[in-house]
Enzyme design. Structure first.
Site, short mmCIF file in Angstrom:
data_model
loop_
_atom_site.label_atom_id
_atom_site.label_comp_id
_atom_site.label_asym_id
_atom_site.label_seq_id
_atom_site.Cartn_x
_atom_site.Cartn_y
_atom_site.Cartn_z
N LYS A 158 -4.00 -2.84 8.00
CA LYS A 158 -3.98 -4.29 7.73
C LYS A 158 -2.82 -5.10 6.49
O LYS A 158 -2.82 -4.28 5.70
CB LYS A 158 -5.21 -5.15 7.51
CG LYS A 158 -5.98 -5.25 8.42
CD LYS A 158 -5.66 -6.02 9.59
CE LYS A 158 -5.80 -6.37 10.72
NZ LYS A 158 -5.18 -6.48 12.02
N ASP A 179 0.88 -1.28 -0.03
CA ASP A 179 0.26 -0.08 -0.48
C ASP A 179 0.95 1.05 0.01
O ASP A 179 1.72 1.35 0.74
CB ASP A 179 -0.91 0.14 1.14
CG ASP A 179 -1.72 1.19 0.87
OD1 ASP A 179 -1.64 2.13 0.60
OD2 ASP A 179 -2.58 1.37 1.85
N TYR A 189 -0.44 -0.65 15.23
CA TYR A 189 -1.52 -0.77 13.78
C TYR A 189 -0.58 0.25 12.99
O TYR A 189 -0.97 1.01 12.81
CB TYR A 189 -3.05 -0.13 14.00
CG TYR A 189 -4.11 -0.75 13.06
CD1 TYR A 189 -3.97 -1.13 12.48
CD2 TYR A 189 -4.32 0.64 12.85
CE1 TYR A 189 -5.23 -2.17 11.71
CE2 TYR A 189 -5.02 1.02 11.22
CZ TYR A 189 -5.53 -0.05 11.09
OH TYR A 189 -6.09 -0.38 9.35
C1 F6R Z 1 -8.10 -0.94 6.63
C2 F6R Z 1 -8.02 0.48 6.78
C3 F6R Z 1 -8.91 1.66 7.04
C4 F6R Z 1 -8.01 2.54 8.11
C5 F6R Z 1 -9.55 3.42 8.22
C6 F6R Z 1 -9.22 5.24 9.34
O1 F6R Z 1 -7.06 -1.49 6.58
O2 F6R Z 1 -6.89 0.79 5.93
O3 F6R Z 1 -10.05 0.73 7.22
O4 F6R Z 1 -7.79 2.60 8.71
O5 F6R Z 1 -10.06 4.08 7.08
O6 F6R Z 1 -7.64 5.18 7.82
P1 F6R Z 1 -6.75 6.58 8.53
O7 F6R Z 1 -6.49 6.92 10.68
O8 F6R Z 1 -5.71 6.45 7.98
O9 F6R Z 1 -8.07 7.99 8.95
MG MG Z 2 -3.76 2.34 2.98
MG MG Z 3 -5.06 -2.16 1.52
#
Ligand code: F6R
Ligand code: MG
Ligand code: MG
Length: 379
Positions: free
Chosen positions: A235, A15, A232
């Site tokens: 994923k 990613d 974290y």
């Molecule tokens: C799960 C994922 C998303 C983010 C969520 C919050 O793998 O990538 O669900 O965890 O959109 O993202 P942030 O913390 O970047 O605002």
């Molecule tokens: Mg991402």
């Molecule tokens: Mg992804």
């Protein structure tokens, strides 16, 4: 002595930044991957490539003759991911360089953030391959289908009908917490295998081989980003390669477990159980509650160290989940996803405390910690 060359299939993903939150890899990043891979096809480092996306993950499929964990192949992927991350930063895309967790490249990308599935094979007369890539879920999400494909005769008729499969299959399982591995043979050790791989957050099937000749049949990524980063950071969004037909599960047996949805860890903020949704490339993008977690499957033939290509030299790729046969699974994923979402932040919709340890909820709990006072209970 003449030694036939072996062919390696490498699927490396990262990613590097995405459009509209964690939704999809945009065109400018695709182009960086394509341009660099085309250049290295011309130099002869790789024989074939195909670039695609699983939601917000850039997926590089490369076929070559350099072997697994080869520094030039991994270096190529690493440089593409870094260049794409820089571009993402310049375009102010979301989460630029998200999975680039380490900076100094030292020979291969394992343990640095990107996910890797690789398989070195002696090409058979015709060798059908299926590669899978999932978004918004974790390593361990392939445990269930791999078990169904290589150990469950109710899924794979070949385990009963094809004499070349009666010998069974061996599963390499990694304990991602203690960083050790074990090999278990099915059908003899089916129950022991299930005792481990049912715990999908800890034990991950890394490889499957045919038992009588150790022919490699499947390989999947095992890296857990939370264990690399200690917190974290999105994923794992795992990848997997499976080899099919002629003494191995048929392509249709490899796809059969996906006729129904099943639950995986990930979805919103990597903190929820979600129903996996098999989709064609056109629907490889996460939306509702950042999901539901999606999976794509691409099929091709390996030929002379590359991907069998058409008359214009383009690799021939089959978008296997782009098919009405998976419509029921997609509908189930929506229906069961809605049921889970109705539960909001209550378990079992949300992951249990062990998995939540690696999410930002820890900061919330720490804040509350100071306010706890001893409870007077009747016990
Ligand atoms: C799960 C994922 C998303 C983010 C969520 C919050 O793998 O990538 O669900 O965890 O959109 O993202 P942030 O913390 O970047 O605002
Ligand atoms: Mg991402
Ligand atoms: Mg992804």
């Amino acid at each position: 002595m003449f030694l036939p060359k072996k062919t390696t299939i490498s699927l490396i993903k990262c990613d590097v930044g995405s459009l509209a939150g964690h939704h999809i890899v945009p065109q400018p990043l695709f182009r960086i991957a394509q341009t660099n891979l085309e250049k290295e096809k011309q130099t002869g480092l790789i024989n074939s490539y195909f670039v695609f996306n699983a939601g917000d993950d850039l997926e590089l499929l490369m076929v070559h003759e350099k072997g697994e964990r080869h520094n030039q192949i991994h270096g190529l992927a690493w440089n593409i991911f870094k260049e794409a991350a820089d571009k993402a930063l310049a375009l102010k895309l979301y989460g630029a360089g998200q999975d680039i967790l380490k900076t100094a490249f030292s020979g291969n990308v394992c343990g640095m953030g990107p996910g890797v599935a690789e398989m070195e094979i002696d090409e058979r007369g015709a060798d059908p391959i299926v590669v899978f890539a999932a978004d918004k879920t974790s390593a361990g999400s392939f445990n269930y289908p791999l078990f169904r494909i290589f150990a469950d005769p109710m899924n794979t008729a070949g385990l009963v009908i094809d004499p070349h499969m009666l010998c069974g299959f061996k599963f390499d399982v990694v304990d991602t917490v203690e960083n050790k591995t074990i090999t278990l043979k099915c059908p003899e050790e089916t129950y022991e295998l299930l005792a481990l791989i049912g715990t999908v957050g800890r034990y991950v099937v890394s490889r499957v081989c045919r038992a009588d000749d150790d022919l490699v049949c499947a390989s999947s990524s095992v890296s857990k980003l939370s264990l690399i980063a200690g917190k974290y950071v999105g994923k794992d969004d795992p990848v997997m390669i499976a080899r099919a037909q002629h003494g191995l599960p048929a392509v249709g047996e490899i796809l059969a477990p996906f006729m129904h949805t099943y639950f995986v860890m990930g979805w919103m903020r990597g903190s929820h159980w979600g129903p996996i949704m098999p989709v064609g490339l056109k629907d490889s993008k996460c939306t509702a509650f950042d999901g539901p977690p999606r999976i794509v499957a691409l099929g091709f033939q390996v030929s002379d160290g590359g991907i069998a290509s058409d008359d214009d030299g383009n690799p021939m790729i089959a978008d296997l989940f782009d098919d009405p046969a998976f419509e029921l699974a997609r509908r189930e994923a929506v229906k069961e996803g809605v049921t889970l979402r109705r539960m909001g932040e209550f378990e079992p919709a949300r992951l249990g405390p062990e998995e939540m340890e690696y999410t930002t909820i820890q900061q919330v709990l720490e804040k509350l910690g100071k306010r706890f006072t001893p409870a007077i209970t009747a016990q």
